[in-house]
Motif scaffolding. Structure first.
Motif, PDB file in Angstrom:
ATOM      1  N   PHE A   1       0.846  -1.199   0.000  1.00 17.08           N
ATOM      2  CA  PHE A   1       0.000   0.000   0.000  1.00 17.08           C
ATOM      3  C   PHE A   1       0.883   1.252   0.000  1.00 17.08           C
ATOM      4  O   PHE A   1       1.930   1.296   0.647  1.00 17.08           O
ATOM      5  CB  PHE A   1      -0.888   0.043   1.247  1.00 17.08           C
ATOM      6  CG  PHE A   1      -2.195  -0.697   1.129  1.00 17.08           C
ATOM      7  CD1 PHE A   1      -2.347  -1.772   0.265  1.00 17.08           C
ATOM      8  CD2 PHE A   1      -3.292  -0.313   1.900  1.00 17.08           C
ATOM      9  CE1 PHE A   1      -3.555  -2.461   0.173  1.00 17.08           C
ATOM     10  CE2 PHE A   1      -4.505  -0.994   1.811  1.00 17.08           C
ATOM     11  CZ  PHE A   1      -4.649  -2.068   0.955  1.00 17.08           C
TER      12      PHE A   1
ATOM     13  N   GLN B   1      -3.667   4.306  -1.545  1.00 22.33           N
ATOM     14  CA  GLN B   1      -4.495   3.282  -0.905  1.00 22.33           C
ATOM     15  C   GLN B   1      -4.839   3.681   0.538  1.00 22.33           C
ATOM     16  O   GLN B   1      -5.901   3.308   1.045  1.00 22.33           O
ATOM     17  CB  GLN B   1      -3.785   1.924  -0.923  1.00 22.33           C
ATOM     18  CG  GLN B   1      -3.677   1.281  -2.303  1.00 22.33           C
ATOM     19  CD  GLN B   1      -2.638   1.962  -3.194  1.00 22.33           C
ATOM     20  OE1 GLN B   1      -1.573   2.357  -2.741  1.00 22.33           O
ATOM     21  NE2 GLN B   1      -2.962   2.117  -4.474  1.00 22.33           N
TER      22      GLN B   1
ATOM     23  N   GLN C   1      -7.775   6.094   0.312  1.00 17.81           N
ATOM     24  CA  GLN C   1      -8.979   5.303   0.064  1.00 17.81           C
ATOM     25  C   GLN C   1      -9.462   4.615   1.352  1.00 17.81           C
ATOM     26  O   GLN C   1     -10.652   4.633   1.686  1.00 17.81           O
ATOM     27  CB  GLN C   1      -8.684   4.246  -1.023  1.00 17.81           C
ATOM     28  CG  GLN C   1      -9.794   3.255  -1.260  1.00 17.81           C
ATOM     29  CD  GLN C   1     -11.041   3.893  -1.845  1.00 17.81           C
ATOM     30  OE1 GLN C   1     -11.089   4.229  -3.012  1.00 17.81           O
ATOM     31  NE2 GLN C   1     -12.051   4.088  -1.000  1.00 17.81           N
TER      32      GLN C   1
ATOM     33  N   LEU D   1      -9.471  -4.466  -3.711  1.00 19.30           N
ATOM     34  CA  LEU D   1      -8.219  -3.703  -3.597  1.00 19.30           C
ATOM     35  C   LEU D   1      -7.076  -4.619  -3.139  1.00 19.30           C
ATOM     36  O   LEU D   1      -5.970  -4.587  -3.706  1.00 19.30           O
ATOM     37  CB  LEU D   1      -8.394  -2.545  -2.606  1.00 19.30           C
ATOM     38  CG  LEU D   1      -7.131  -1.697  -2.361  1.00 19.30           C
ATOM     39  CD1 LEU D   1      -6.754  -0.890  -3.597  1.00 19.30           C
ATOM     40  CD2 LEU D   1      -7.321  -0.756  -1.170  1.00 19.30           C
TER      41      LEU D   1
END
Ligand code: PLP
Length: 416
Positions: A368, A372, A375, A403
């Protein structure tokens, strides 16, 4: 089929389910991580079959031709990585490592001074329910009520008043850098030994993303399984003058035979932590924590100290009208796993406190980056804004899984 699958379907199935859980969820528990397959292989090796009470070259049983080398490699790698005079790699975990330090230097009834548990200290720093609070006269220092920060003048005054034999620096929930030079001054001012428990941020120290306590502390304890990304275990680092006291306290003072499979896995993890890739990893942990913190602050979340300088965040949810437990359970249902946590000066009970704790070490291990994390912050905001909305939780959980599929977790690459 694996042997385990053939021999014990019940446990095999549960391990498989846990593998998928770790693959498909956003894991934000600040003390957790993903170890590499190499670390896992060492942990699962035949080294678990061997008894080795004692230290390399001074064992009580024969057959140590290879175990001695394994332990010496682990010790040497730890000394090189952290620049420590002496390292003991045998403590079974962080709690016994801390107990070994007390056994080495103090007697029952002596005074220790550590960060209060509800302010981010660890149970083993003198909490009343722990042996550290039952056998010793445990005093504690608190965070500043206004800022949520450590106030070193307050710690100094407390230390001068209670004259601890050991001053403990270190935490499980403090989102800022520690000033080890100040802790050293305070220890010197009251004649205490300075112990730093770097369990949470050892990986950041190894990777150069947090100052090292080594030049300042007399003794340093750390777990190996948190940000350091090794197996479940611990190490004690100390100045040469304390080497014998520490080794005697670990064995025969507190423990029997070391877990040689863990020692080997610690050595593997230390090799990984010595690479340039790990420096980038440590720096990214901090960038990721800051990105998540900034997103949450922009949504009106009240972060203790207003943000983070390390891998973790502590959020007081009082202004959101949700308890930590309700938030943590709603987020778990949405595929985002973290823990409810007391916040400084919490008026609620520890089993249903006002806050949640989040960490970025595990998600950074799976790759990540800031995008990310932003998000993830948006999902956290949506879920906590409507914690009873099970349809939304299902929707976010599906998006989380999608994801995660693009960011294969270390050790779980074999899962499709
Ligand atoms: C996790 C932790 C420990 C204890 O480690 P265990 O391996 O769970 O016994 C000790 N000190 C601190 C600061 C920790 O965060």
């Amino acid at each position: 089929m694996t042997t385990l699958e053939l021999k014990d379907t019940e446990i095999f199935d549960l391990i498989k389910q846990e593998e998928y859980r770790q693959k498909n969820k956003i894991r934000l528990i600040a003390s957790e991580n993903y170890v590499s397959r190499a670390v896992m292989e060492a942990t699962g090796s035949v080294l678990t079959n061997k008894y080795s009470e004692g230290y390399p070259g001074k064992r009580y049983y024969e057959g140590q031709q290879f175990i001695d080398q394994v332990e010496n490699v682990a010790i040497q790698r730890a000394k090189d990585l952290f620049g420590a005079d002496h390292v003991n790699v045998q403590p079974y975990s962080g709690s016994p490592a801390n107990l070994a330090v007390y056994l080495a230097f103090i007697n029952p009834g002596d005074t220790i001074l550590g960060m209060a548990l509800p302010h981010g200290g660890h149970l083993t720093h003198g909490a009343k329910v722990s042996i550290s609070g039952k056998y010793f006269n445990a005093e504690s220092y608190s965070l500043d009520k206004e800022t949520g920060l450590l106030n070193y003048d307050t710690i100094l005054n407390k230390a001068l008043a209670c004259r601890p034999k050991i001053l403990i620096a270190g935490h499980s929930a403090y989102p800022r850098i520690l000033d080890f030079a100040r802790f050293r001054e305070i220890a010197d001012a009251c004649g205490a030994l300075l112990m730093v428990d770097m369990a949470h941020f050892a990986g950041l120290v190894a990777g150069g993303a947090h100052p090292s306590p080594v030049p300042y502390a007399d003794v340093i304890t750390t777990t190996t399984h948190k940000s350091l990304r090794g197996p479940r275990g611990a190490m004690i680092l100390c100045k040469q003058e304390y080497a014998q006291a520490i080794d005697k306290a670990v064995f025969p003072g507190l423990q029997g035979g070391p877990h040689n499979n863990t020692t080997a896995a610690i050595a593997v993890a230390l090799k990984e932590a010595s690479t340039d890739a790990f420096k980038l990893y440590a720096a990214q942990i901090v960038k990721n924590a800051k990105a998540l913190a900034a997103t949450l602050v922009s949504k009106g979340f009240n972060l203790v100290t207003g943000g983070t300088d390390n891998h973790l965040m502590l959020i007081d949810l009082t202004n959101k009208g949700v308890t930590g437990k309700i938030a943590a359970k709603a987020l778990d249902a949405a595929g985002i796993v973290l823990n409810y946590n007391a916040v400084p000066y919490d008026t609620r009970k520890p089993f249903d406190p006002s806050g949640i704790r989040l960490g970025s070490a595990a998600v950074t291990s799976r790759g990540f980056q800031e995008e990310q994390m932003v998000q993830t912050g948006e999902w956290i905001n949506a879920i906590i804004s409507d914690p009873g909305n099970t349809a939304l939780q299902a929707e976010v959980s599906a998006a989380v899984e999608k994801l995660c599929a693009s960011f294969p977790a270390p050790g779980l690459e074999h899962l499709v």
